[in-house]
Design an enzyme around this catalytic site. Structure first.
Site: not given
Ligand code: PGA
Length: 242
Positions: A67, A136, A138, A143
């Site tokens: 992304d 959450n 995702h 999302e």
């Molecule tokens: P993080 O992010 O590795 O910074 O916890 C993971 C994500 O949001 O997919």
């Protein structure tokens, strides 16, 4: 879906790097899917260490990132282009024309999404996709929602994600509200998935991932349907699993 629990985040990084090293040795021109975020950083550092030690040659590897923020030029310090350049690509011998991230700037939505899907297809698909998981649930920027989009598309980030990502910006109001992300079909079409989760802040979502069924409200739960998906979790992230 398999889960492997490690004692420490460092041990997790070694296991993840082992899987990637094994793939690159077996298939030097493999297609790797990379993720941004804090979690995979230790794995990338381990890969860089092995490259410097002459253990892995990335010269034929092709990469696709999950992304990118929509509206940030690649040169913006918080863009995922910059993140990957700083933490990964400048340290490895992957030729620049073999590196791909979604284009989030200076291109119209339809072209950006269609081109990215086509590039992945032209490369023969992704052999191994590294994933993080949001608190959450995702994956990429897919999302929780009533309906998930299949292919690369634009999303409006949830407030939870904006807040979680604001730690990299001066203030939450500086975080872009939109992003371009691989869709769930794009991700699940990868031949192998490797989801990394570390730290106590991921414990509750991993618990849900293993207690609940499949739900678009927990996008990572779709990994249950994939024939070769592995979760690597450290003890803190796995603390609430039975
Ligand atoms: P993080 O992010 O590795 O910074 O916890 C993971 C994500 O949001 O997919």
């Amino acid at each position: 879906m398999q889960i492997q629990v490690t004692n420490t985040p460092d041990e997790l990084a070694i296991l993840a790097a082992d899987r990637i090293e094994e793939l690159v040795r077996h298939k030097p021109d493999c297609v790797l899917g990379f993720a941004t975020g804090s979690t995979p950083l230790a794995t990338y550092q381990e890969l860089i260490r092995r490259y410097r030690a002459g253990r892995i040659d990335f010269s034929k590897v092709r990469t696709f990132n999950l992304d990118e923020y929509w509206g940030l030029p690649p040169s913006h310090p918080q863009s995922y282009h910059s993140f990957m350049q700083e933490h990964v690509f400048q340290h490895l011998n992957i030729p620049a024309d073999q590196v791909h991230l979604p284009q989030g700037h200076g291109i119209d939505e339809e072209t950006a999404c269609r081109d990215y899907e086509q590039e992945i297809r032209r490369a023969g698909g992704i052999d191994l996709q590294v994933l993080g998981i949001g608190t959450n649930g995702h994956i990429g920027f897919n999302e929780p929602a009533k309906e998930l989009r299949l292919d690369t598309h634009l999303v409006t980030l949830t407030q939870a994600t904006v807040l979680a990502n604001s730690r990299f910006f001066n203030s939450p109001s500086d975080v872009p509200r939109r992003a371009i992300t691989m869709g769930v079909r794009t991700i699940l079409s990868s031949r192998r998935l490797l989801l990394l989760a570390t730290g106590p802040q991921k414990a509750a979502i991993l618990q849900q991932l293993f207690q609940r069924g499949i739900s678009t409200e927990l996008p990572a739960s779709l990994l249950h349907l994939h024939p070769d998906a592995t979760i690597l979790a450290d003890q803190d992230a796995a603390a609430l699993l039975a």
